[in-house]
Design a protein around this motif. Structure first.
Motif, PDB file in Angstrom:
ATOM      1  N   ILE A  88      22.390  52.235 134.190  1.00  0.00           N
ATOM      2  CA  ILE A  88      21.439  52.387 135.238  1.00  0.00           C
ATOM      3  C   ILE A  88      20.168  52.916 134.096  1.00  0.00           C
ATOM      4  O   ILE A  88      19.592  52.248 133.536  1.00  0.00           O
ATOM      5  CB  ILE A  88      21.316  52.729 136.495  1.00  0.00           C
ATOM      6  CG1 ILE A  88      21.442  52.084 137.653  1.00  0.00           C
ATOM      7  CG2 ILE A  88      19.544  53.009 136.084  1.00  0.00           C
ATOM      8  CD1 ILE A  88      21.428  52.615 138.844  1.00  0.00           C
ATOM      9  N   ASP A  89      21.017  53.624 133.361  1.00  0.00           N
ATOM     10  CA  ASP A  89      20.254  54.705 131.635  1.00  0.00           C
ATOM     11  C   ASP A  89      20.092  53.376 130.685  1.00  0.00           C
ATOM     12  O   ASP A  89      19.389  53.832 129.835  1.00  0.00           O
ATOM     13  CB  ASP A  89      21.485  56.054 132.114  1.00  0.00           C
ATOM     14  CG  ASP A  89      20.843  56.889 133.003  1.00  0.00           C
ATOM     15  OD1 ASP A  89      19.915  56.937 133.613  1.00  0.00           O
ATOM     16  OD2 ASP A  89      21.835  57.815 132.804  1.00  0.00           O
ATOM     17  N   SER A  90      21.666  52.786 130.844  1.00  0.00           N
ATOM     18  CA  SER A  90      20.971  51.792 129.836  1.00  0.00           C
ATOM     19  C   SER A  90      20.511  50.778 130.026  1.00  0.00           C
ATOM     20  O   SER A  90      20.563  49.690 128.801  1.00  0.00           O
ATOM     21  CB  SER A  90      22.792  51.851 129.024  1.00  0.00           C
ATOM     22  OG  SER A  90      23.647  51.110 130.024  1.00  0.00           O
ATOM     23  N   GLU A  91      19.850  50.661 131.567  1.00  0.00           N
ATOM     24  CA  GLU A  91      19.301  49.430 132.187  1.00  0.00           C
ATOM     25  C   GLU A  91      19.870  48.231 131.970  1.00  0.00           C
ATOM     26  O   GLU A  91      19.982  47.280 132.144  1.00  0.00           O
ATOM     27  CB  GLU A  91      18.307  48.680 130.779  1.00  0.00           C
ATOM     28  CG  GLU A  91      16.976  50.228 131.131  1.00  0.00           C
ATOM     29  CD  GLU A  91      15.758  49.797 130.483  1.00  0.00           C
ATOM     30  OE1 GLU A  91      15.254  48.294 130.255  1.00  0.00           O
ATOM     31  OE2 GLU A  91      14.978  50.157 130.519  1.00  0.00           O
ATOM     32  N   GLN A  92      21.549  48.647 132.127  1.00  0.00           N
ATOM     33  CA  GLN A  92      22.871  47.370 132.234  1.00  0.00           C
ATOM     34  C   GLN A  92      22.576  46.979 133.831  1.00  0.00           C
ATOM     35  O   GLN A  92      23.608  46.866 134.367  1.00  0.00           O
ATOM     36  CB  GLN A  92      23.930  47.221 131.323  1.00  0.00           C
ATOM     37  CG  GLN A  92      24.276  47.221 130.239  1.00  0.00           C
ATOM     38  CD  GLN A  92      23.548  46.498 129.605  1.00  0.00           C
ATOM     39  OE1 GLN A  92      23.447  45.453 129.754  1.00  0.00           O
ATOM     40  NE2 GLN A  92      22.588  46.980 128.686  1.00  0.00           N
ATOM     41  N   PHE A  93      21.310  46.666 134.476  1.00  0.00           N
ATOM     42  CA  PHE A  93      21.139  46.742 135.697  1.00  0.00           C
ATOM     43  C   PHE A  93      22.486  45.636 136.371  1.00  0.00           C
ATOM     44  O   PHE A  93      22.577  45.546 137.789  1.00  0.00           O
ATOM     45  CB  PHE A  93      19.375  46.554 136.392  1.00  0.00           C
ATOM     46  CG  PHE A  93      18.886  47.572 135.790  1.00  0.00           C
ATOM     47  CD1 PHE A  93      18.911  48.488 135.484  1.00  0.00           C
ATOM     48  CD2 PHE A  93      17.012  46.925 135.379  1.00  0.00           C
ATOM     49  CE1 PHE A  93      18.094  49.258 134.692  1.00  0.00           C
ATOM     50  CE2 PHE A  93      16.245  47.752 134.911  1.00  0.00           C
ATOM     51  CZ  PHE A  93      17.052  49.038 135.026  1.00  0.00           C
ATOM     52  N   HIS A 135      17.235  57.704 141.074  1.00  0.00           N
ATOM     53  CA  HIS A 135      16.817  57.277 139.396  1.00  0.00           C
ATOM     54  C   HIS A 135      15.486  56.437 139.495  1.00  0.00           C
ATOM     55  O   HIS A 135      13.875  56.326 138.868  1.00  0.00           O
ATOM     56  CB  HIS A 135      17.663  56.302 139.051  1.00  0.00           C
ATOM     57  CG  HIS A 135      18.847  56.569 137.744  1.00  0.00           C
ATOM     58  ND1 HIS A 135      19.747  57.078 138.350  1.00  0.00           N
ATOM     59  CD2 HIS A 135      19.341  56.139 136.566  1.00  0.00           C
ATOM     60  CE1 HIS A 135      20.286  58.387 137.658  1.00  0.00           C
ATOM     61  NE2 HIS A 135      20.008  57.206 136.328  1.00  0.00           N
ATOM     62  N   TYR A 161      12.121  57.574 137.495  1.00  0.00           N
ATOM     63  CA  TYR A 161      11.375  56.480 137.294  1.00  0.00           C
ATOM     64  C   TYR A 161       9.642  56.897 137.431  1.00  0.00           C
ATOM     65  O   TYR A 161       8.517  56.809 136.441  1.00  0.00           O
ATOM     66  CB  TYR A 161      11.553  54.783 137.257  1.00  0.00           C
ATOM     67  CG  TYR A 161      12.483  54.736 136.436  1.00  0.00           C
ATOM     68  CD1 TYR A 161      13.163  54.691 135.172  1.00  0.00           C
ATOM     69  CD2 TYR A 161      13.689  53.944 137.429  1.00  0.00           C
ATOM     70  CE1 TYR A 161      13.975  54.377 134.767  1.00  0.00           C
ATOM     71  CE2 TYR A 161      14.878  53.285 136.403  1.00  0.00           C
ATOM     72  CZ  TYR A 161      14.942  53.677 134.875  1.00  0.00           C
ATOM     73  OH  TYR A 161      15.905  53.486 134.252  1.00  0.00           O
ATOM     74  N   PRO A 175      11.539  49.570 134.259  1.00  0.00           N
ATOM     75  CA  PRO A 175      12.442  49.103 134.891  1.00  0.00           C
ATOM     76  C   PRO A 175      12.718  49.394 136.908  1.00  0.00           C
ATOM     77  O   PRO A 175      14.164  49.222 136.399  1.00  0.00           O
ATOM     78  CB  PRO A 175      13.450  50.493 133.917  1.00  0.00           C
ATOM     79  CG  PRO A 175      11.940  51.371 133.466  1.00  0.00           C
ATOM     80  CD  PRO A 175      11.480  50.806 133.657  1.00  0.00           C
ATOM     81  N   ASN A 197      12.220  46.183 137.826  1.00  0.00           N
ATOM     82  CA  ASN A 197      13.244  45.599 137.685  1.00  0.00           C
ATOM     83  C   ASN A 197      14.629  45.943 138.611  1.00  0.00           C
ATOM     84  O   ASN A 197      15.505  44.609 138.780  1.00  0.00           O
ATOM     85  CB  ASN A 197      13.586  45.404 136.030  1.00  0.00           C
ATOM     86  CG  ASN A 197      12.355  45.175 135.245  1.00  0.00           C
ATOM     87  OD1 ASN A 197      11.891  43.738 135.717  1.00  0.00           O
ATOM     88  ND2 ASN A 197      12.434  45.225 133.918  1.00  0.00           N
ATOM     89  N   LEU A 198      14.416  46.533 138.297  1.00  0.00           N
ATOM     90  CA  LEU A 198      16.331  46.581 139.210  1.00  0.00           C
ATOM     91  C   LEU A 198      16.138  47.024 141.081  1.00  0.00           C
ATOM     92  O   LEU A 198      16.226  46.253 141.623  1.00  0.00           O
ATOM     93  CB  LEU A 198      16.064  48.363 139.136  1.00  0.00           C
ATOM     94  CG  LEU A 198      17.703  49.280 139.521  1.00  0.00           C
ATOM     95  CD1 LEU A 198      18.806  48.165 138.946  1.00  0.00           C
ATOM     96  CD2 LEU A 198      17.756  51.192 139.704  1.00  0.00           C
TER      97      LEU A 198
END
Length: 290
Positions: A79-84, A112, A116, A124, A127-128
């Motif tokens: 999640i932190d690296s936005e590799q959702f 998280h 945000y 993000p 998107n998540l």
């Protein structure tokens, strides 16, 4: 042959007794075998065999906790690296096979999302949540989080869609009542936004859907009537106002009294309607302030 026959019967009888006694002792031992963990806890730790067994069990527990920490860490890092997509894959796998771990990951997901919000980083979060609710489309908790995030981003139409979806999957009256209140608040904000942008006409489908959802909430019909007026659909506006008038709405009656005579003006290409301090000039679709 007769002598053999005489000894055959006692031999078989004795053999049956021996087998029966052996089976009986075996069943007795199996029924009296204590639970492994209780036996290990009840025996003294000085026994080398018991110590090894207890250590093995404790190691298994530690490995399980280590695995949980590793899964949670990988999920959070995704999640932190936005590799959702990776985060969603991890969650979906454990949601299918390991509900206890999935509950921990769900908690991390919501945490998280709130982070945000606190940092006003809504893209993000949207998107998540859009990714998760695409699959978990009946999760009212995620849908409400998505609606709240849309509202914070001033995307009121999408927020209403998320709220109404959550409402359709709600099971209790209390939850439905709470969602209705949130829908009312967002609908008013959408209406004010549309008036400010002179675009109430494009909101007709939204308010039409809301009026079907909650027919007794008169605000939706007023918003529809004004939306119809902005696109010169006078007949539809009158229909909505008449429905409100039937319900005893005084405001609708006053507006309808101003609206109906204007339809019989001599000039078929022009009419004016005075409402709320505004004059709507419908010649060629124009509009000016009174």
């Amino acid at each position: 042959m007769r002598l053999a026959d005489r000894f055959q019967a006692p031999f078989l009888c004795a053999l049956s007794i021996i087998v029966g006694v052996a089976i009986g002792w075996w069943l007795r031992d199996s029924q009296n075998t204590p639970d492994l963990l209780l036996e290990l806890n009840s025996r003294p730790e000085s026994s080398s065999g018991n110590t090894i067994a207890v250590d093995n069990i404790e190691l298994m527990v530690e490995n399980s906790e280590t695995d949980l920490r590793q899964v949670r860490l990988r999920f959070v890092q995704s999640i932190d690296s936005e590799q959702f997509d990776e985060a969603f894959t991890i969650f979906r796998h454990h949601d299918r096979y390991h509900s206890d771990i999935a509950a921990e990951l769900y908690f991390e997901l919501i945490k998280h999302i709130h982070w945000y919000h606190e940092n006003n980083d809504l893209k993000p979060a949207i998107n998540l949540l859009e990714l998760f609710t695409e699959y978990y489309s009946r999760d009212t908790g995620l849908l409400r989080e998505l609606a709240t995030t849309y509202t914070a981003a001033n995307q009121f139409t999408k927020a209403l869609d998320a709220y109404t979806s959550a409402r359709s999957y709600s099971c209790t009256r209390e939850e439905i009542r709470s969602l209705d209140q949130q829908i009312h608040q967002v609908a008013h904000r959408l209406y004010e936004q549309g008036r400010g942008q002179s675009s109430l006409g494009r909101l007709i489908p939204t308010f039409l859907k809301l009026s079907y959802l909650e027919p007794d909430y008169s605000f939706y019909r007023f918003a529809l009537a004004e939306g119809y007026l902005t696109v010169n659909d006078i007949q539809s506006a009158i229909r909505e106002l008449k429905e409100l008038q039937i319900q005893g709405n005084e405001r609708a009656r006053e507006l309808l009294a101003q609206l109906v005579p204007a339809r019989h003006a001599d000039d078929e290409n022009s009419y004016s309607i005075i409402r709320y301090g505004w004059t709507v000039c419908c010649r060629y679709g124009g509009r000016k302030q009174a």
